[in-house]
Motif scaffolding. Structure first.
Motif, short mmCIF file in Angstrom:
data_model
loop_
_atom_site.label_atom_id
_atom_site.label_comp_id
_atom_site.label_asym_id
_atom_site.label_seq_id
_atom_site.Cartn_x
_atom_site.Cartn_y
_atom_site.Cartn_z
N ASN A 74 -2.58 12.03 2.96
CA ASN A 74 -3.13 12.60 1.75
C ASN A 74 -2.03 12.98 0.76
O ASN A 74 -2.16 12.75 -0.45
N ARG A 75 -0.93 13.53 1.25
CA ARG A 75 0.19 13.87 0.37
C ARG A 75 0.77 12.63 -0.29
O ARG A 75 1.02 12.60 -1.49
N GLU A 76 0.98 11.57 0.50
CA GLU A 76 1.54 10.34 -0.06
C GLU A 76 0.62 9.74 -1.12
O GLU A 76 1.10 9.24 -2.14
N LEU A 77 -0.69 9.78 -0.89
CA LEU A 77 -1.63 9.31 -1.91
C LEU A 77 -1.45 10.08 -3.21
O LEU A 77 -1.41 9.49 -4.30
N PHE B 197 0.84 -1.19 0.00
CA PHE B 197 0.00 0.00 0.00
C PHE B 197 0.87 1.25 0.00
O PHE B 197 2.02 1.22 0.45
N PRO B 198 0.35 2.37 -0.51
CA PRO B 198 1.12 3.62 -0.48
C PRO B 198 1.54 3.96 0.95
O PRO B 198 0.78 3.73 1.91
N LYS B 199 2.75 4.49 1.06
CA LYS B 199 3.28 4.79 2.39
C LYS B 199 4.39 5.83 2.28
O LYS B 199 4.92 6.08 1.20
N GLY B 200 4.75 6.41 3.40
CA GLY B 200 5.87 7.34 3.42
C GLY B 200 6.01 8.02 4.76
O GLY B 200 5.17 7.87 5.66
N LEU B 201 7.08 8.79 4.88
CA LEU B 201 7.38 9.51 6.12
C LEU B 201 6.49 10.73 6.27
O LEU B 201 6.04 11.33 5.29
N ILE B 202 6.26 11.10 7.51
CA ILE B 202 5.54 12.33 7.83
C ILE B 202 6.56 13.46 7.78
O ILE B 202 7.61 13.40 8.42
N ASP B 203 6.28 14.49 6.98
CA ASP B 203 7.18 15.64 6.88
C ASP B 203 7.06 16.51 8.13
O ASP B 203 6.00 16.53 8.78
N PRO B 204 8.13 17.24 8.47
CA PRO B 204 8.05 18.14 9.63
C PRO B 204 6.86 19.10 9.50
O PRO B 204 6.61 19.66 8.43
#
Length: 185
Positions: A93-96, A77-84
């Motif tokens: 929502n940004r990663e999507l 599934f789409p995933k990623g780090l949380i930006d500061p």
């Protein structure tokens, strides 16, 4: 049930560092007097998100991307780090938008999970995404991700997929199926 006291930290020392992680040796004294040294990876502290996006009532969207740890391509599934400065919802929502070209009107939190908590201090927030709308943001991946639509009715087959092995994606799928059975999404 009474909680045990956490061990006393006697000494901490960074033994290795990279752009994203640092490895720390920690000398501990447990409540019974036993002393041990543990090594643990400290993440950036930003946390991460994973999203189970529904492009319609019966279709999930997955991505296939290069997994450096396994040196192959993995489906997940789409995933990623949380930006500061971002909330987990904003990061989801940004990663999507970066990974599948959609934003979500509705994000349903499933659970925050850890990975190998004996050695690693990272938390991932898992969401279901509904009511998608087209919007694309540039991502940070070195190559375009392959988007893989998957029918919810074939969820059991997804568990059999040779390249669907990441525990967090499997947990996200199973939690999503449980939520659907409960009718709470």
């Amino acid at each position: 049930m009474a909680r045990k006291p956490t061990p006393e930290i006697l000494q901490r020392q960074i033994v290795a560092r990279s752009r994203l992680l640092r490895i720390e040796a920690v000398d501990l004294r447990f409540s019974n007097g036993v002393e041990r040294q543990f090594e643990r990876m400290q993440s950036s502290g930003r946390g991460a998100v994973m999203i189970v996006p529904f492009v319609d009532a019966q279709t999930l969207m997955l991505v296939r991307e290069y997994a450096a740890g396994l040196h192959n391509y993995q489906l997940g599934f789409p995933k990623g780090l949380i930006d500061p400065g971002e909330t987990p919802e904003e990061a989801a929502n940004r990663e999507l938008k970066e990974e599948i070209g959609f934003g979500a009107e509705t994000l349903i939190p499933l659970k925050s999970v850890t990975m190998a908590p004996q050695f690693f201090s990272a938390t991932m927030h898992i969401f279901i995404a509904r009511d998608l709308y087209p919007e694309r943001l540039p991502g940070d991946e070195p190559e375009p991700l392959e988007q893989v639509p998957w029918l919810l009715s074939k969820a059991e087959a997804l568990l059999e997929q040779e390249d669907f092995t990441e525990a967090r994606s499997i947990a996200a799928l199973l939690m999503t199926l449980r939520e659907l059975e409960r009718g709470r999404d």
